[in-house]
Motif scaffolding. Structure first.
Motif, PDB file in Angstrom:
ATOM      1  N   LEU A 158      10.532  36.307  -6.391  1.00 29.33           N
ATOM      2  CA  LEU A 158       9.527  37.089  -7.665  1.00 29.33           C
ATOM      3  C   LEU A 158      10.997  38.147  -7.690  1.00 29.33           C
ATOM      4  CD1 LEU A 158       6.079  36.621  -6.432  1.00 29.33           C
ATOM      5  CD2 LEU A 158       7.474  35.612  -8.948  1.00 29.33           C
ATOM      6  N   PRO A 159      11.614  38.708  -7.072  1.00 30.20           N
ATOM      7  CA  PRO A 159      12.296  40.304  -6.991  1.00 30.20           C
ATOM      8  C   PRO A 159      12.865  40.279  -8.180  1.00 30.20           C
ATOM      9  CG  PRO A 159      11.828  39.887  -4.565  1.00 30.20           C
ATOM     10  CD  PRO A 159      11.191  39.022  -5.352  1.00 30.20           C
ATOM     11  N   GLY A 160      13.853  38.653  -7.696  1.00 30.90           N
ATOM     12  CA  GLY A 160      14.823  38.574  -8.924  1.00 30.90           C
ATOM     13  C   GLY A 160      14.420  38.509 -10.422  1.00 30.90           C
ATOM     14  N   ALA A 161      13.325  37.105 -10.622  1.00 33.53           N
ATOM     15  CA  ALA A 161      12.426  36.825 -11.196  1.00 33.53           C
ATOM     16  C   ALA A 161      12.076  38.248 -12.588  1.00 33.53           C
ATOM     17  CB  ALA A 161      11.699  36.333 -11.546  1.00 33.53           C
ATOM     18  N   ALA A 162      11.967  39.287 -11.383  1.00 29.73           N
ATOM     19  CA  ALA A 162      11.248  40.436 -12.402  1.00 29.73           C
ATOM     20  C   ALA A 162      12.290  41.819 -13.125  1.00 29.73           C
ATOM     21  CB  ALA A 162      10.687  41.069 -11.156  1.00 29.73           C
ATOM     22  N   CYS A 163      13.406  41.415 -12.496  1.00 28.46           N
ATOM     23  CA  CYS A 163      14.735  42.306 -12.825  1.00 28.46           C
ATOM     24  C   CYS A 163      15.085  42.238 -14.445  1.00 28.46           C
ATOM     25  CB  CYS A 163      15.988  41.585 -12.464  1.00 28.46           C
ATOM     26  SG  CYS A 163      15.975  42.279 -11.000  1.00 28.46           S
ATOM     27  N   ALA A 164      14.314  42.735 -14.865  1.00 33.24           N
ATOM     28  CA  ALA A 164      14.304  43.344 -16.831  1.00 33.24           C
ATOM     29  C   ALA A 164      15.995  43.491 -17.611  1.00 33.24           C
ATOM     30  CB  ALA A 164      13.626  44.119 -17.493  1.00 33.24           C
ATOM     31  N   GLN A 165      15.822  43.123 -18.234  1.00 39.01           N
ATOM     32  CA  GLN A 165      18.054  43.773 -19.006  1.00 39.01           C
ATOM     33  C   GLN A 165      17.675  44.927 -19.153  1.00 39.01           C
ATOM     34  OE1 GLN A 165      18.344  41.408 -22.179  1.00 39.01           O
ATOM     35  NE2 GLN A 165      20.397  42.124 -22.960  1.00 39.01           N
ATOM     36  N   GLY A 166      18.708  45.599 -18.696  1.00 46.27           N
ATOM     37  CA  GLY A 166      19.244  47.119 -19.249  1.00 46.27           C
ATOM     38  C   GLY A 166      18.358  47.435 -17.729  1.00 46.27           C
ATOM     39  N   ALA A 167      17.442  46.981 -16.917  1.00 47.16           N
ATOM     40  CA  ALA A 167      17.212  47.967 -15.575  1.00 47.16           C
ATOM     41  C   ALA A 167      18.450  48.039 -14.274  1.00 47.16           C
ATOM     42  CB  ALA A 167      15.895  46.751 -15.336  1.00 47.16           C
ATOM     43  N   ALA A 168      17.688  49.736 -13.760  1.00 45.87           N
ATOM     44  CA  ALA A 168      18.537  49.776 -13.629  1.00 45.87           C
ATOM     45  C   ALA A 168      18.416  49.117 -11.634  1.00 45.87           C
ATOM     46  CB  ALA A 168      18.467  51.630 -12.539  1.00 45.87           C
ATOM     47  N   PRO A 169      19.467  48.514 -11.162  1.00 43.99           N
ATOM     48  CA  PRO A 169      19.994  47.661 -10.425  1.00 43.99           C
ATOM     49  C   PRO A 169      19.381  48.743  -8.885  1.00 43.99           C
ATOM     50  CG  PRO A 169      21.991  48.876 -10.476  1.00 43.99           C
ATOM     51  CD  PRO A 169      21.079  49.259 -11.507  1.00 43.99           C
ATOM     52  N   GLN A 170      18.584  47.980  -8.087  1.00 43.91           N
ATOM     53  CA  GLN A 170      17.888  48.064  -7.374  1.00 43.91           C
ATOM     54  C   GLN A 170      18.825  47.922  -5.620  1.00 43.91           C
ATOM     55  OE1 GLN A 170      14.700  49.674  -6.826  1.00 43.91           O
ATOM     56  NE2 GLN A 170      14.871  49.536  -9.365  1.00 43.91           N
ATOM     57  N   PRO A 171      18.501  48.941  -4.719  1.00 44.18           N
ATOM     58  CA  PRO A 171      19.562  48.562  -3.816  1.00 44.18           C
ATOM     59  C   PRO A 171      19.559  47.196  -3.018  1.00 44.18           C
ATOM     60  CG  PRO A 171      18.470  50.496  -3.603  1.00 44.18           C
ATOM     61  CD  PRO A 171      18.160  49.946  -4.410  1.00 44.18           C
ATOM     62  N   LEU A 172      19.883  46.425  -2.391  1.00 41.57           N
ATOM     63  CA  LEU A 172      20.724  45.064  -2.154  1.00 41.57           C
ATOM     64  C   LEU A 172      19.845  44.677  -0.642  1.00 41.57           C
ATOM     65  CD1 LEU A 172      23.800  43.829  -2.752  1.00 41.57           C
ATOM     66  CD2 LEU A 172      22.309  42.945  -3.754  1.00 41.57           C
TER      67      LEU A 172
END
Length: 442
Positions: A25-39
């Motif tokens: 789910l976390p990867g699927a929730a990344c929207a286009q243009g969103a700021a990258p979250q820490p790994l």
């Protein structure tokens, strides 16, 4: 299928599904243009004990087989003490170093583990080393004391494990967390082959082409996702490493390959020379094989050659890749998407990953050990195969086992209560009959 079997399978599937949801789910929730979250950070082993290694053998802290330890390691050496028996057992000491995010590393940097006698002599064939590429990913190496065949290191007494971190000029020199694990493989109870096989079926594996099943990899060895033979779908962000584990029994070979699909490009052209890296580790965390390939944001694939069939006598080989395929158990795959990929793709949007695995051959008879090797983390049992079928991490597998234990207790308690009620009811009926008989006689 009986009730207990259904409950057991439900617990396995439920734990695996929970892990899948949490990982995907976390990867699927990344929207286009969103700021990258820490790994996500590396998950350390539960119950790891703090320890501080010393620069020399003087006052070196003791490590015990079956335990995991946490320390910090800067460039240079750290020494730890082992007290071993003359029981023909092999003892493995592994070290997993974890650079901080953004740490600068190079091909000359790495980690080495060796086991030494009190006289400072390195046990024959004990040293294990692994080197970095461009990315600051977790890296593991393992050293070994061969207690069955090495006369220099077979006696009982004190030994030392030396962990060395090398860092080239310009590389990060800060102290990094290091996880130490000590595993003991019991000696054989009967004489067996003492020479490595002269030939074995090598080459590239023919990997499965079935539809992919979602399996989200872990952050390290301690939460690696279990896989069997098949095709698996995951995703990676630049600089991220996903871990998976595959049970490989005696006589079996492992084949594996990874593929990257197209990424969301931010530049028309770009390339990372080691954009995709696949590493394979043994059950005692020694690096068995590694393969890397460039990635231009469009497509890439890397395939590992088949491992040798797992055999006890492989440890007598002069080839490190053969020597490390000498014990059955969980073999670990670490797949890395190079950090440089972020320079020409959207960092916040994961890149689709396809992982293909094949376990080749039927299980062979295990060596005649003096003790059960499972206590040291070796061998493949029914629980391991069930975990691979359900796609469980080790923590999920432990929870599933605990759930099964509770279900057994509940089922046992239910049986006991039911039996007690029947006994009470039977007693009442007997008393009632006796009362009627006494009334009739009077």
């Amino acid at each position: 299928m009986d009730a207990m079997a259904r409950m057991r399978r439900t617990a396995l599937v439920g734990a695996g599904a929970l892990g899948l949801v949490a990982g995907v789910l976390p990867g699927a929730a990344c929207a286009q243009g969103a700021a990258p979250q820490p790994l996500p950070p590396y998950r350390t082993a539960d119950g790891a004990r703090r320890v501080t290694g010393t620069p020399s053998t003087a006052d070196a802290p003791r490590l015990e087989a079956g335990s995991v330890y946490a320390d910090e390691l800067g460039p240079g050496e750290r020494v730890y003490r082992l007290v071993l028996e003359q029981d023909r057992s092999d003892v493995y000491v592994s070290a997993v170093v974890r650079p901080g995010p953004g740490a600068v590393v190079g091909y000359g940097d790495g980690v080495e583990v060796e086991v030494m006698t009190t006289a400072g002599r390195t046990c024959p064939g004990s040293a294990g080393r692994a080197s970095f590429g461009r990315d600051p990913v977790p890296l593991a190496a393992a050293g070994v004391r061969r207690g069955g065949e090495d006369a220099d290191c077979a006696t009982a007494g004190t030994y030392y494990a030396k962990v060395t971190r090398t860092a080239a000029k310009g590389s990060d020199r800060s102290a990094w967390p290091v996880e130490l694990r000590v595993q003991r493989e019991p000696g054989r109870g009967a004489a067996g082959p003492t020479a490595a096989p002269s030939a074995w079926p090598s080459g590239a594996p023919v990997l499965p082409g079935a539809d992919a099943v979602p399996r989200s990899g872990g952050t390290g060895f301690n939460d690696a996702r279990a896989l069997g033979a098949g095709v698996w779908r995951d995703e990676l962000r630049p600089g991220q490493t996903r871990y998976y584990r595959v049970p490989v029994d005696w006589g079996q070979q492992l084949g594996a390959g990874a593929e990257l699909a197209a990424a969301a490009l931010t530049k028309p052209y770009g390339s990372a020379s080691d954009g995709l890296t696949v590493r394979l580790y043994s059950p005692y965390r020694s690096l068995v094989a590694s393969e890397d390939t460039p990635y231009d944001g469009k497509q890439a694939a890397a395939t590992l050659g088949k491992t040798p069939p797992v055999a006890y006598e492989n440890r007598f080989s002069s080839d490190r890749a053969v020597r490390d395929a000498s014990v059955a158990g969980w073999y670990y795959l670490a797949v890395t998407l190079g950090g440089k990929v972020a320079e020409f793709t959207e960092d916040a949007r994961p890149v689709p990953l396809t992982l293909r695995t094949d376990v080749i051959g039927t299980p062979a008879k295990a060596p005649a050990y003096r003790e059960d090797p499972a206590a040291g983390g070796f061998g493949v049992g029914a629980g391991d195969r069930a975990a691979a079928e359900g796609g469980l991490t080790a923590p999920e597998e432990a929870r599933a086992a605990a759930d099964r234990s509770v279900l057994r207790v509940v089922a046992g308690a239910g049986f006991g209560v039911g039996t007690l009620l029947l006994l009470v009811l039977g007693g009442w009926l007997l008393l009632a009959r006796r009362g009627r008989a006494a009334t009739a006689a009077g």
